[in-house]
Design an enzyme around this catalytic site. Structure first.
Site, mmCIF file in Angstrom:
data_model
loop_
_atom_site.group_PDB
_atom_site.id
_atom_site.type_symbol
_atom_site.label_atom_id
_atom_site.label_comp_id
_atom_site.label_asym_id
_atom_site.label_seq_id
_atom_site.Cartn_x
_atom_site.Cartn_y
_atom_site.Cartn_z
ATOM 1 N N ARG A 270 0.830 -1.211 0.000
ATOM 2 C CA ARG A 270 0.000 0.000 0.000
ATOM 3 C C ARG A 270 0.862 1.258 0.000
ATOM 4 O O ARG A 270 0.485 2.272 -0.591
ATOM 5 C CB ARG A 270 -0.968 -0.025 1.183
ATOM 6 C CG ARG A 270 -2.104 0.961 1.021
ATOM 7 C CD ARG A 270 -3.193 0.749 2.037
ATOM 8 N NE ARG A 270 -2.685 0.881 3.392
ATOM 9 C CZ ARG A 270 -3.378 0.548 4.479
ATOM 10 N NH1 ARG A 270 -4.604 0.057 4.369
ATOM 11 N NH2 ARG A 270 -2.863 0.701 5.687
ATOM 12 N N LYS B 112 -2.832 6.284 1.095
ATOM 13 C CA LYS B 112 -2.737 6.740 2.494
ATOM 14 C C LYS B 112 -1.840 7.966 2.532
ATOM 15 O O LYS B 112 -0.710 7.920 3.047
ATOM 16 C CB LYS B 112 -2.207 5.599 3.374
ATOM 17 C CG LYS B 112 -2.583 5.740 4.837
ATOM 18 C CD LYS B 112 -2.477 4.408 5.536
ATOM 19 C CE LYS B 112 -2.583 4.531 7.040
ATOM 20 N NZ LYS B 112 -3.837 5.055 7.520
ATOM 21 N N GLU C 27 -16.335 5.776 3.706
ATOM 22 C CA GLU C 27 -15.684 5.166 4.878
ATOM 23 C C GLU C 27 -15.657 6.162 6.027
ATOM 24 O O GLU C 27 -16.040 7.325 5.879
ATOM 25 C CB GLU C 27 -14.281 4.692 4.540
ATOM 26 C CG GLU C 27 -13.297 5.789 4.233
ATOM 27 C CD GLU C 27 -11.872 5.260 4.037
ATOM 28 O OE1 GLU C 27 -11.504 4.242 4.632
ATOM 29 O OE2 GLU C 27 -11.131 5.911 3.285
HETATM 30 N N1 PLP Z 1 -9.476 3.988 6.253
HETATM 31 C C1 PLP Z 1 -8.686 4.991 6.635
HETATM 32 C C2 PLP Z 1 -9.005 6.350 6.149
HETATM 33 C C3 PLP Z 1 -7.579 4.735 7.457
HETATM 34 O O1 PLP Z 1 -6.783 5.738 7.852
HETATM 35 C C4 PLP Z 1 -7.322 3.431 7.894
HETATM 36 C C5 PLP Z 1 -6.155 3.142 8.722
HETATM 37 O O2 PLP Z 1 -5.141 2.680 8.275
HETATM 38 C C6 PLP Z 1 -8.182 2.417 7.477
HETATM 39 C C7 PLP Z 1 -9.252 2.729 6.669
HETATM 40 C C8 PLP Z 1 -7.947 1.008 7.895
HETATM 41 O O3 PLP Z 1 -6.896 0.419 7.185
HETATM 42 P P1 PLP Z 1 -6.017 -0.722 7.825
HETATM 43 O O4 PLP Z 1 -6.962 -1.786 8.221
HETATM 44 O O5 PLP Z 1 -5.132 -1.156 6.730
HETATM 45 O O6 PLP Z 1 -5.310 -0.139 8.967
HETATM 46 C C1 COI Z 2 -4.326 3.175 11.256
HETATM 47 O O1 COI Z 2 -5.279 2.489 11.619
HETATM 48 O O2 COI Z 2 -3.170 2.712 11.198
HETATM 49 C C2 COI Z 2 -4.506 4.546 10.877
HETATM 50 O O3 COI Z 2 -3.666 5.055 10.195
HETATM 51 C C3 COI Z 2 -5.727 5.226 11.307
HETATM 52 C C4 COI Z 2 -5.531 6.593 11.878
HETATM 53 C C5 COI Z 2 -4.749 6.624 13.134
HETATM 54 C C6 COI Z 2 -5.129 7.602 10.876
#
Ligand code: PLP
Ligand code: COI
Length: 341
Positions: free
Chosen positions: A80, A183, A219
């Protein structure tokens, strides 16, 4: 082991021993450096400061029941970060540098990995930023990749108790063909106003509608959305949301537990048909959602009547954290054991 009140940890900054850094200069990545400084020396014209060439990741290391330390799905975070780098034209980080950096930062900060049973973990925050100077709008020719680590507890103060969510339609987090799938820092800047307003209005988390039609769920500010109905795990498919690694894992767990899985556009007016709703992510884990209020219409959707998570949410949560803490066999091969004491 550090003398920390592990059970009181929140999702906040704690100074740890070291972070690791690596620079891309003169057309190549350098060697990984270890630093005990919390500061980054930065050119005043660095592109991350002006033009948003900045991406980050988030992943966790867990101390298990057997005292082994496991890092969850680091390779997905690396992939990612590649995508984020491509999205805002940054130099991608090679896989082996990402892996070595994760291993090193955990090893150097192992006294900060919360003990098993406290519910905490060591959160790794990789970042990739344009550090080279530009005045015109162009990508930098120098990049910094770094990872710091902090011991964390729950992201929401409620922990694994239902949170209040607010639907936002008067701000957009990401444009339909913008950077929402990556991200990158700008997406979070764009979500701040809605997020702070929601907190002021008594909600823990925002739920963004799709920017184009406002008919569909995108989301939450820091997490993906899922709903459960009729033995089916339903989660939005959208170009403007982050492809959550937790959500990806939960879809596999849901099938394992006997749920059907649907990944598709989810209409906001479907909200009153869900039996359970949750927000999922590395920081959020699964945050059960007790109620959702549409700020525009005032309509309230209620999910939790007893202040508890629903049955499916509990099962999904227990399976996910069970694998992460080494209590449940890792049949999907998600965890990397790290050599720590
Ligand atoms: N959506 C957003 C906007 C996020 O910042 C995060 C955090 O990482 C997620 C979803 C969840 O992603 P992940 O499960 O890879 O941490
Ligand atoms: C995460 O879950 O790792 C995130 O980046 C979410 C948030 C703290 C921005």
């Amino acid at each position: 082991m550090k003398n920390i009140d592990w059970k009181s940890l929140t999702f906040g900054y704690v100074k740890t021993n070291y972070n690791v850094r690596c620079y891309y200069r003169d057309g190549k990545w350098g060697t990984l450096e270890i630093s005990s400084s919390e500061d980054i020396p930065m050119h005043i014209a660095a592109t991350c400061l002006h033009y948003g060439q900045a991406a980050f990741e988030g992943l966790k290391a867990y101390r298990g029941k057997d005292n082994k330390v496991r890092l969850f799905r680091w390779e997905e975070n690396w992939k990612r970060l590649q995508l984020s780098a491509e999205t805002v034209l940054m130099q991608p980080v090679p896989r082996d540098i990402f892996e070595q950096a994760c291993r090193l930062v955990v090893q150097l900060n192992q006294e900060f990995i919360p003990p098993y049973g406290t519910g905490g973990s060591l959160y790794l925050r990789p970042l990739l930023v344009g550090s080279g100077a530009r005045v015109g709008v162009h990508p930098a020719d120098e990049y910094l990749f770094a990872i710091f680590a902090v011991p964390v507890g729950p992201y929401f103060k409620e922990g694994f108790k239902p949170v209040k969510m607010q639907i936002v339609k008067d701000y957009d987090r990401a444009a339909p063909l913008g950077t929402g799938h990556a991200k990158v820092g700008g997406n979070y800047a764009a979500s701040l106003r809605a997020g702070e307003r929601a907190h002021d209005e008594g909600f823990s988390v925002t739920l963004f509608a799709d920017a184009k039609t406002k008919q569909f769920i995108d989301e939450a500010g820091p997490a993906n959305f899922f709903g459960i109905r009729n033995n089916t795990y339903i989660t939005p498919d959208s170009h403007s949301i982050l492809q959550s690694i937790t959500n990806m894992s939960l879809r596999q767990i849901a099938e394992e537990l006997g749920l059907k899985v649907e990944r598709r556009q989810v209409r906001i007016d479907e909200l009153d048909t869900f039996e359970e709703v949750g927000a999922c992510g590395t920081a959020a884990v699964i945050s059960p959602v007790g109620s959702i209020q549409d700020r525009e219409t005032g309509i309230l959707f209620q999910y939790s009547k007893n202040g508890e998570a629903g049955e499916w949410s509990k099962k999904l949560y227990n399976y996910l954290v069970g694998v992460q803490y080494g209590e449940i066999p890792d049949k999907f091969g998600w965890c990397t054991e790290l050599p720590c004491e």
